[in-house]
Scaffold this motif. Structure first.
Motif, PDB file in Angstrom:
ATOM      1  N   ARG A 159      -0.008  13.176  -0.785  1.00 43.04           N
ATOM      2  CA  ARG A 159       0.069  14.281  -1.746  1.00 43.04           C
ATOM      3  C   ARG A 159      -1.237  15.063  -1.777  1.00 43.04           C
ATOM      4  N   GLN A 160      -2.362  14.334  -1.845  1.00 40.48           N
ATOM      5  CA  GLN A 160      -3.669  14.982  -1.884  1.00 40.48           C
ATOM      6  C   GLN A 160      -3.921  15.757  -0.595  1.00 40.48           C
ATOM      7  N   TYR A 161      -3.545  15.176   0.532  1.00 41.75           N
ATOM      8  CA  TYR A 161      -3.738  15.834   1.826  1.00 41.75           C
ATOM      9  C   TYR A 161      -2.950  17.139   1.871  1.00 41.75           C
TER      10      TYR A 161
ATOM     11  N   HIS B  84      -4.569  20.885   2.579  1.00 44.00           N
ATOM     12  CA  HIS B  84      -4.365  21.395   3.938  1.00 44.00           C
ATOM     13  C   HIS B  84      -3.145  22.292   3.978  1.00 44.00           C
ATOM     14  N   LYS B  85      -3.341  23.474   4.512  1.00 41.25           N
ATOM     15  CA  LYS B  85      -2.217  24.401   4.653  1.00 41.25           C
ATOM     16  C   LYS B  85      -1.392  23.992   5.864  1.00 41.25           C
TER      17      LYS B  85
ATOM     18  N   HIS C 146       0.795  -1.226   0.000  1.00 42.11           N
ATOM     19  CA  HIS C 146       0.000   0.000   0.000  1.00 42.11           C
ATOM     20  C   HIS C 146       0.831   1.283   0.000  1.00 42.11           C
ATOM     21  N   LYS C 147       2.130   1.149  -0.250  1.00 42.81           N
ATOM     22  CA  LYS C 147       3.021   2.301  -0.187  1.00 42.81           C
ATOM     23  C   LYS C 147       2.617   3.402  -1.177  1.00 42.81           C
ATOM     24  N   GLU C 148       2.339   3.025  -2.415  1.00 44.52           N
ATOM     25  CA  GLU C 148       1.983   4.014  -3.435  1.00 44.52           C
ATOM     26  C   GLU C 148       0.662   4.702  -3.107  1.00 44.52           C
ATOM     27  N   LYS C 149      -0.298   3.916  -2.620  1.00 43.24           N
ATOM     28  CA  LYS C 149      -1.592   4.500  -2.255  1.00 43.24           C
ATOM     29  C   LYS C 149      -1.421   5.510  -1.122  1.00 43.24           C
ATOM     30  N   ALA C 150      -0.585   5.194  -0.146  1.00 47.26           N
ATOM     31  CA  ALA C 150      -0.343   6.088   0.981  1.00 47.26           C
ATOM     32  C   ALA C 150       0.350   7.368   0.519  1.00 47.26           C
TER      33      ALA C 150
END
Length: 109
Positions: free
Chosen positions: A50-52, A56-57, A41-45
């Protein structure tokens, strides 16, 4: 010919260690499971992180010691859900609904 206990041809003794070679102790099994899960699950994490980071600032840093100022994070939240509307006071609910209608915020179920 009678068999004797000290015969020249005897089976090699199998120790318990060799017998349970495939088995791991509980902590070892947990570590191995976590290692495999991380690898799968490394790539998914990484993508989630990245999205987070995009949504989020980061908290502003104000230096060190007593002279530093406290800089709160900016709110980047873009959605309201049913719980937000149901559990807020009437005035705040009105403001929420106005923002949803004006397109400033999204509504999720």
């Amino acid at each position: 010919m009678p068999k004797t206990s000290g015969s020249a041809v005897s089976k090699p003794k199998v120790s318990r260690k060799n017998k349970k070679q495939g088995k791991l102790s509980t902590p070892e099994a947990r570590r191995e499971y976590q290692r495999r899960y991380y690898q799968l699950h490394k790539e998914k994490a990484k993508e989630y992180q990245r999205q987070y980071n995009l949504t989020h600032k980061k908290k502003a840093r104000g230096g060190r010691g007593k002279a530093s100022f406290v800089a709160p994070r900016e709110v980047v939240r873009m959605t309201f859900n049913t719980s937000d509307i149901m559990h807020s006071p009437v005035e705040k609910t009105l403001k929420m609904l106005e923002k949803i209608i004006n397109g400033e915020r999204l509504f999720t179920m």
